[in-house]
Each structure stands twice: as structure tokens, then as C-alpha cells.
Design a protein around this motif. Sequence first.
Motif, PDB file in Angstrom:
ATOM      1  N   SER A  89       0.851  -1.181   0.000  1.00  0.00           N
ATOM      2  CA  SER A  89       0.000   0.000   0.000  1.00  0.00           C
ATOM      3  C   SER A  89       0.889   1.234   0.000  1.00  0.00           C
ATOM      4  N   LYS A  90       0.274   2.376  -0.296  1.00  0.00           N
ATOM      5  CA  LYS A  90       1.098   3.587  -0.315  1.00  0.00           C
ATOM      6  C   LYS A  90       1.505   3.999   1.099  1.00  0.00           C
ATOM      7  N   ASP A  91       0.856   3.384   2.104  1.00  0.00           N
ATOM      8  CA  ASP A  91       1.291   3.621   3.482  1.00  0.00           C
ATOM      9  C   ASP A  91       2.439   2.695   3.870  1.00  0.00           C
ATOM     10  N   LYS A  92       2.928   2.002   2.890  1.00  0.00           N
ATOM     11  CA  LYS A  92       4.107   1.137   3.045  1.00  0.00           C
ATOM     12  C   LYS A  92       3.860  -0.063   3.950  1.00  0.00           C
ATOM     13  N   SER A 261       3.780  -2.095  -8.121  1.00  0.00           N
ATOM     14  CA  SER A 261       3.938  -0.645  -7.929  1.00  0.00           C
ATOM     15  C   SER A 261       2.582   0.039  -8.015  1.00  0.00           C
ATOM     16  N   ALA A 264       0.490   0.169  -5.032  1.00  0.00           N
ATOM     17  CA  ALA A 264       0.874   1.226  -4.088  1.00  0.00           C
ATOM     18  C   ALA A 264       0.574   2.605  -4.667  1.00  0.00           C
ATOM     19  N   GLU A 265      -0.172   2.626  -5.767  1.00  0.00           N
ATOM     20  CA  GLU A 265      -0.594   3.872  -6.418  1.00  0.00           C
ATOM     21  C   GLU A 265       0.577   4.681  -6.980  1.00  0.00           C
ATOM     22  N   VAL A 266       1.676   4.000  -7.282  1.00  0.00           N
ATOM     23  CA  VAL A 266       2.815   4.653  -7.934  1.00  0.00           C
ATOM     24  C   VAL A 266       2.424   4.916  -9.394  1.00  0.00           C
ATOM     25  N   THR A 283       9.688   7.659  -6.071  1.00  0.00           N
ATOM     26  CA  THR A 283       8.510   7.752  -6.924  1.00  0.00           C
ATOM     27  C   THR A 283       7.638   8.899  -6.420  1.00  0.00           C
ATOM     28  N   ILE A 285       5.086   8.592  -4.760  1.00  0.00           N
ATOM     29  CA  ILE A 285       4.617   8.255  -3.415  1.00  0.00           C
ATOM     30  C   ILE A 285       5.813   8.404  -2.466  1.00  0.00           C
ATOM     31  N   ILE A 288       8.604   5.647  -1.275  1.00  0.00           N
ATOM     32  CA  ILE A 288       8.679   4.473  -2.158  1.00  0.00           C
ATOM     33  C   ILE A 288       9.630   4.803  -3.306  1.00  0.00           C
TER      34      ILE A 288
END
Lengths: 417, 479
Positions: A89-92, A261, A264-266, A283, A285, A288
Amino acid sequence: MEYDCIVIGGGPAGLAAAIEAKDNGADKTCIIERDRELGGILNQCIHNGFGLHEFKEELTGPEYAYRFIEEVLKRDIDVYLNTMVMDISKDKEVVALGDRGLMNFKAKSIVLAMGCRERTAGAIGVKGFRPSGVYNAGMAQRLINMEGYLVGKEVVIYGSGDIGLIMARRMTLEGAKVKAVVEIMPHSSGLNRNIHQCLNDFDIPLLLSHKVAEIHGKNRVEGVTIAEVDNKFNEIEGTREYISCDTLLLSVGLIPENELSQKAEVSLDPRTKGAFVDSNMQTEIPGIFSCGNVLHVHDIVDFVTRESRIAGKNAARFARGELNNKKYVDVYPGDKLIYVLPQKIALDDENGALICFRSRKIYRNPIVKIYTEDKVLKEKKYKIIVPSEMIQIPLKNDVIKNINGSIRVDIEGEEND
Amino acid sequence: MYDCLIIGAGVVGAATARELSKYDLKIAVLEKGTEVCQGTSKSNSAIVHGGYDATHGSLKAKLNVRGEKLFETLSKELNIPFDKCGSLVLAFNEEDEKKLQELYENGLKNGVEGLKIIDKDEILMMEPHVSKEVTKALYCSEAGIVCPFNATFAFIENAMDNGVELFLDEKVIEIEKNDDAILVRTEKGSEFQTKILINSAGLYSDEIASLAGDTEFTVKPRRGEYRILDKKVSDIVKHVIFTTPTKAGKGILVSPTVHGNIIVGPTSDPVEDKEDTRTTDSGISKVDEVARKLVPELALNETIRLFSGLRASISQGDFLIYESKNIKGMINLGGIDSPGLASSPAIAEEVRDFVSRHLDLVEKKNFIKERKAIPHFNDLSDVEKEEILKKNPNYKRIICRCEMITEGEIIEAIHRNAGARTVDGIKRRVRPGSGRCQGGFCGPRILEILSRELGIPVEEVLKEGQGSNIVIGRTKGVL
């Protein structure tokens, strides 16, 4: 489990990034690798020619990988083998499946280093039957070099990508007859040294501006029909020719593998099919990072290493809360480039930037110029620039720290196809 | 002596085996291929049609409408991936609209429910990416999409759970009638005796019929070429999108698949050879041309696979289901082209009725009605995942990274009834190799698993048919 830095992928990119992250203060660093050993694609590249830039010597793929694996093992870096990342996720937050079952990780920073995959017969629309004996060159390479199986005796190779060229030599050394390498472009898409060492030295013909028009054989490949194409890649009538063979290897391009990727919304650059990154390989994000073939397809592993060190170092800086750049400019490719990386440069970062690009065509004695507006920030002369060889140019922070406008990279020189 | 012998393990043969397995009968299925589901059933549009276009009064009309209803129940009982997503036939001019009206009326006569002619605004609300040139559409809420492979596997698996025997690599070459039995001989020299013989040999049904001296029909295969697109572009349509049909067939469609890809095709071209499943430049251009007309933004460059399949068409144009003139107790199922998949459970009922005229059908007391599909690990909830991991550590290992398939799923696909024997068999059951890398990464692992689980050398692992070995020997071994 919590980490300062999680590196996804244990190939050359992931190995270099993990070492660099650890050495720069990401004390808890791990590598998550889906295969059963570290090293990635290098493990099947048993030919030499790796490490000329990095170590000033010629190593085989596994040797090159081992130099880095040793460094990983020396450090206190956790390695999860046979472990597939299912979600990030983009929250890692990272979910992975492996020997220990389902695992949940949380990281301060993540380095994406998943590599690339090969384009397939379906993707390029080869017509005819779909028998056994059609392999992506990389899969054949793995079967031969790592598993010890021969895939065929009479071979045609479609595409002159480096893996295809390497496999032409490899199949020949294993006793197979490589009848031709067929390339749709008017120039090879592999390194010049590979054309010489893998084709010319073994009298294997390279048929430029040709396509595989049809695959024959219902159960096993029996042959292929090839045809010449014009400069718009349309088949030229009356040029069809049948070549009997039991194997067709495809080396028609590599595609960065960014499905993870995207979870994770990259966001991805349609030109590179990899992430948009800044000069720290970050990136869009925050926290990330992306490097190696998942960012853009490389031809020389030494360049992957160089780029991945930047990613690893900055992933550590981010984890420590020390990556706080504010001032960015965009970087654009000029008309003569297919793409340029990074797409953004942090001006207030003492590390400068590593500019990477590929040209659209062949240029002899060109000058590469890096501009801001009309001002040339840096220029460099080359003997030759070809689309198959990526160029890297480091750009020091002194040169760029005071600019205001965006940066453009282009080639000055005559096209020579 | 068997009560019923079925020739051909495509979807029709398999559905028939399952239907007959409800009764106290000794049943066997003979298949010439290395696995079940290797002919027309493996390569088609994967649609359960609504049933509005088959001419009213035809067998196709009757069995399509009945089959669609049965699929709803069967998909639940047998865990077959089936999604009643509905279909739209698009019209672009007055002539098309006239045809839509005819289809609509024909559909009503056929007893198709959920038919409606809708206008442009409603169409674009339902499907914002279809061409803005569209004028009207025939909506059918009853049409759906299905996995033709797993329908076939579910039928045969459940049939075998209920005692049906399956014989692979058995090509029938002789049929003979003696006093009280039909005698069937195969190329390998096996002999089977049966009271009832069912010819569900698809493309080869005319050749099987002629072994009994029946020459009422000849299969003239029609080839359909297709594209399969990457899952990443699957948002483009939600319904089966058809062109207005012509005499040549239902025309080219753009549709989601139950697996989340997009399928585009088919063409309809006559071919001589019953194995000529080539794709061609002209065929694929035709597919592209119509697909762009239907859905202009369709990302054809996101293709992951081209394929083609052959329909077992006959000149009569309708399904031809009849008792052999020469061999009493033999039934021919001829001309099972589209909507054969949708009709397959209804064809099975026709065969059951035929059998009941010859034998007393007694329902099995212990008939196992249900069958569970192989669980797809990645689709399970977290709780279910933990549960399955505790029971079976093979689910810890992802083999196919594109489709996220675990080793557990693959091993189960091999060891079930009528289990996978080949690389393509695994692909059709649990999908490794169906994703965007097309087996580039998992290929070597699948070879290893098949070799280990079947107890055969890697060199003997087949892609699909005999002679389709993946590797030819050890390195250095051939020098």
C-alpha cells in the motif's frame, strides 16, 4: 514486522539497494525475494561480460551477483526467499506469502526492484499455430543454464535483443543449429559487442527488417515463415521464405513489471513503463523508491547497480527523516530521445542527478546537451549513440542548483541508420 | 459391458456423462486426446447465449434457452465460474435496427426472458466505452459468460465422483453391432462393449457416425480467431457486446471473461483441416476492424494471446441429434456449433431421454450432486487463507506470479479426477501461463511439478498433444 527499509526483489537492483540502505543508516533492512535464491536474472546469465564498469574485470552473471550477495550476507540484512509480495500500500504496508505463511510488514521506506518480464508471442501478434517449441529467450536460458535441459536442435530467434543474441551462441555451444536471427527493425536491438561475439563469430545470419509471419506445426514447431518488411513494418509481398526448425526463441523486448507498484498507487511513465522518479529515485509516493529494470529496462548490469545505490541510499535517508527536498525542476526528453530519467531533479540536494536516456535512432559523433531554457548546463561528446545502449551522465549539484526553469536533454548530430 | 459409452470428452460429452451419472448405469467416456476439453470446448467465445437468435422452432433455440436455465443451477451445484452479465447487440443504422426487432421477436417466441430494446442514452449509461455511433441495442439480461474449461472439468469430475470411468488416448476406429451389444474398438486395440453409444465427438462426430454407416451429415469446420487482452484493460466493457448478426454467425463480440480478461472475436472462416487452428493476418485484422467499430477505445495493443478454435458446423445449420439408422442404441450429436456450450446441459437431457427409451433409468440413491472447485488462494479471505495454509503448506508457494497461483492449486489440479496431465491442462484448470507473461516465469516450475507429481521424466512432459514435449533432453546429453 517492522523495517526501516524493505527491498522488494533480490536481483542486482535489490542487492545494491539493500546494501546501500543498510550502510546509510537503515538499520533494519530486508530483502523479499520470490525465487529460491538471491541474484535474480543474473543466475541464468552464465556468460561473461558483467562488471567492466563496476569492477574493471569481466565476470559471469552469477559471479557478479555473488559479489553483492556476499556483501548482503556480511551485513545484518534479513533475506526472505521463496516469498512473494501479494500486496503493498502507499502507506508502506506489505503483505507477503512464503515459507512462513502470510506475513505482514510495515516499513518506513520501500525500494521497488522487481525487474522486468519478456514480451510474448501473443503480445507481438505472431500468427500461425501455437505449438510447443516457442519460448521466450529468457525462459529457454533458464531451462538450459539452470535446469540443464535442451529445448531444441534447430532454432530460429525472433528479435535481436541481448538475451536472444546470447542464446544464439549458447544454443550453438550446446550443439543446436541456429538458422537465423530475425529482427523487424532496420538495426539490432542488442549490444554491438553481442552481435560480434554471439552471431558473427558463429556465422549466424542476422536478418534485419524481417518478421516471423507464421509459425508452423500443430504439436511441436516444424518451421517458420519469415518475410521482409518495409520501413513501416508492413510485409513486402513476394518475400516470404520458409525456414524449417523445431524451436522459435523470442527476444522481442522487456517490460518493467510494475503491477505491484500500481497497487501502491505509484504512477507510471508511458515512455519507460516504469515509475516517475526524482533524482533520488523516489517515486511520486513519498518513501517508495524504484530502481533497476522495474524502473526502465537496462542493458548493462553495472548501470543497474549505480542507479540502485542511489535508490538504497535515499531510502535510508527517508527512513531517517532526512530526505526533505523542496525545490524540484522537471526533466524532459528532446525529440531525439525515447525517454529520459529521472523525470524530476531535486535542486536542493547535494547529490545531483544521474541522467539516463535512450536515443530513437543511431547517431555518429553526436554531442549530448543538457539544457535549461537555452543555456547548456553540460555537454558530452560520443563516438556513437545507438537505441540499444542506454546512456548515463552524472550531473553535479553545482551545475544545477541555481537554475529556475526545467531541464531538457537532447542529442545534436546527424542521424545514421 | 457398459450401459452407456460416450465418445468425446468435450463439454457436451462431459455434461452428458454427468447427467447420466445420476442413474444406476455403468458408464465410460472415451477421449482421443491426452486430456478432456481439447477440441472446440477449449477455444470458443465462452458465452452462455441468451437464445434469442436461434431460429424459432429449431433444436438450437429450444436447447439454448433450456441450457441457459440449467447453467444457472449447475454453476451453483458444480462451482462453475458463470456470470450472468447480460449482453447487448448493437445497431448502427436502420437496417441493423430492423434486425434487432426481428431478433427481439424471435427471442420472445423462443421464450427468452429479460429482452429489451434500448436507446442510445441507456446504452451509453450501461457501457460508456461503446461507439457513440450506436443507435439502438437489444439487451438480454439472461446471457452470461462462463469458463468453458472449468465447465467441462466440473462435469467430468462430478461424473467420475459418481462412478463414470474415463479413458484417455483412446481413438475410436471401429463400431460394430452384434446381437446384444455395440462393440467399439480403438486405435490402441482396446475393446469396449456397450448397450448405448453416444457420439459426442464434436469436429469428428461425422467420422464416428460414418463408422456406424451413418452419412447424414458432414462436419465443415469454421474457424474463429480471437484476441485475449490483459486484465489491466478489463474495465472497458461489462456486458457481452455483439455486432448485429449476419448469416455467417453471431458476428464478432467484445466481452469480459470470467477470469477478468477481455475476449475479442471470433471470425468465421471455413477450413478443410479439422486441426487447422492457425491465426492469420486477415482473420485478426477482421477481428480488429469490428472490435474498433464496437468499442473504439479498446486497447488491442494490450493483447496477451491470439488463438483460434474450430466450430463443428454442418450444412443443416441446426443441431442434428438422432438415433443411428444402422445401429440401434447409438445416438449421433451432429453439428454442435454455437450455441453448443450454452446448450450442453440441455443436450445432455436429450441424451438422457434417448437412453430412457432403451434402458430403465433408476436414480442413484447416493448421487453426489455437488462438486467444489479448486480454491483460488488469492481470492480467499484472510481467514480462509490462514486456514488453507495450516492444512496444506503447498499453498505457501506462489508459482504463477501474474495470476498469483500457488503450488497447492496446481497439485490439486493434477490429482483430481480427470486431472491435468499436461502444461496446457494445468493452465486451463488453474491458470498458470494464462497471464501476461504467458508462462515465461512459471514454465520451468510447472514442468518440474508435473514431472514430480506424475512420476515421469521432465522430457516426457507435454504441452498438450502427443509430440508436444517441452524439452528434448539434458544439455550435453545430445552431443
